[in-house]
Design an enzyme around this catalytic site. Structure first.
Site: not given
Ligand code: HPA
Length: 235
Positions: A21, A25, A88, A90, A179-181, A204
């Site tokens: 992402g 990196r 990906r 990430g 995640e977001m992708e 996390d």
């Molecule tokens: N949300 C979305 N993407 C992430 C998160 C999260 O809490 N932690 C690491 N990538």
């Protein structure tokens, strides 16, 4: 030739692209894994590199954050630059109880809160899935490592907003992380007839208390995710 977001020439990209992402990196990965990396595109702070890895041509380019960003880059790579495989590499937040910080997730499928794939085929709730061969190669490269977990993730539009109870309900449905992708990437791969996979380091945990990873642990596990991603991309 260039596209609205990529300034490379035809043939500059390898058929396989590793896609973190974060653009920084991508810079560090290119320096670490590519022999003679060459910058082939530099638009909006997203640099793309092509070099050799294990005697094979390989490209590395960041996606930026979120599905709108990754779908733009993935579409242009697949449609205009002859890219066949995007992996990906990430990060994700853990949500399943058995997922721990530092684990690596191989995302077989991605649920999503995004409408991006819903718009593709009216009336259809699209299933965003990884390419089977790429996923199988990543899992094989993990050699049964218990810290590598294989299953679904959820790709969210919001980082900070969560529908109350949604993460718990997803965890109860076996979803490993957030995640977001991935869902956006998998949708583009399906639409373009190409292959994609997401391999994610758990940085996390949203539902379990515990200490955060040290920066050293982050790097080590990120390397592990990259290793699996490379095995998949170059198989
Ligand atoms: N949300 C979305 N993407 C992430 C998160 C999260 O809490 N932690 C690491 N990538």
């Amino acid at each position: 030739m260039s596209t609205p977001h990529i300034s490379a020439e035809p043939g500059d990209f390898a058929s396989a692209v590793i896609m973190p992402g974060d653009p920084y990196r991508a810079d560090r990965m290119a320096q670490a894994v590519l022999v003679e990396p060459k910058i082939i595109s530099d638009v909006r702070g997203i640099r793309a590199y092509t070099g050799e890895y294990g005697g094979r041509r390989l490209s590395i380019m960041a996606s930026g954050m979120g599905m709108p960003s990754i779908t733009i880059y993935a579409t242009e790579l697949y449609r205009f630059y002859g890219v066949e495989r995007i992996v990906r590499v990430g990060t994700a937040g853990g949500i399943a109880a058995h997922v721990e910080r530092g684990d690596v997730l191989v995302a077989l499928g991605a649920h999503t809160t995004s409408a991006m794939n819903e718009l593709r085929i009216p009336s259809v709730h699209f299933s965003a899935v990884a390419d089977f061969r790429l996923a199988a190669e990543a899992v094989a490269a993990a050699l049964g490592d218990p810290q590598v977990k294989v299953g679904t993730v959820v790709s969210e539009d919001h980082f900070y907003f969560k529908v109350p109870g949604a993460m718990e309900a997803l965890a109860a449905h076996g979803v490993l992380g957030v995640e977001m992708e991935a869902a956006g990437l998998y949708g583009v791969a399906a639409a373009e007839g190409k292959a994609a996979l997401a391999v994610l380091t758990v940085s996390d945990h949203l539902l379990a208390a515990g200490r955060d990873m040290t920066s050293e642990e982050r790097e080590t596990q990120f390397d592990r995710a990259l290793e699996l991603g490379l095995a998949a991309a170059l198989a």
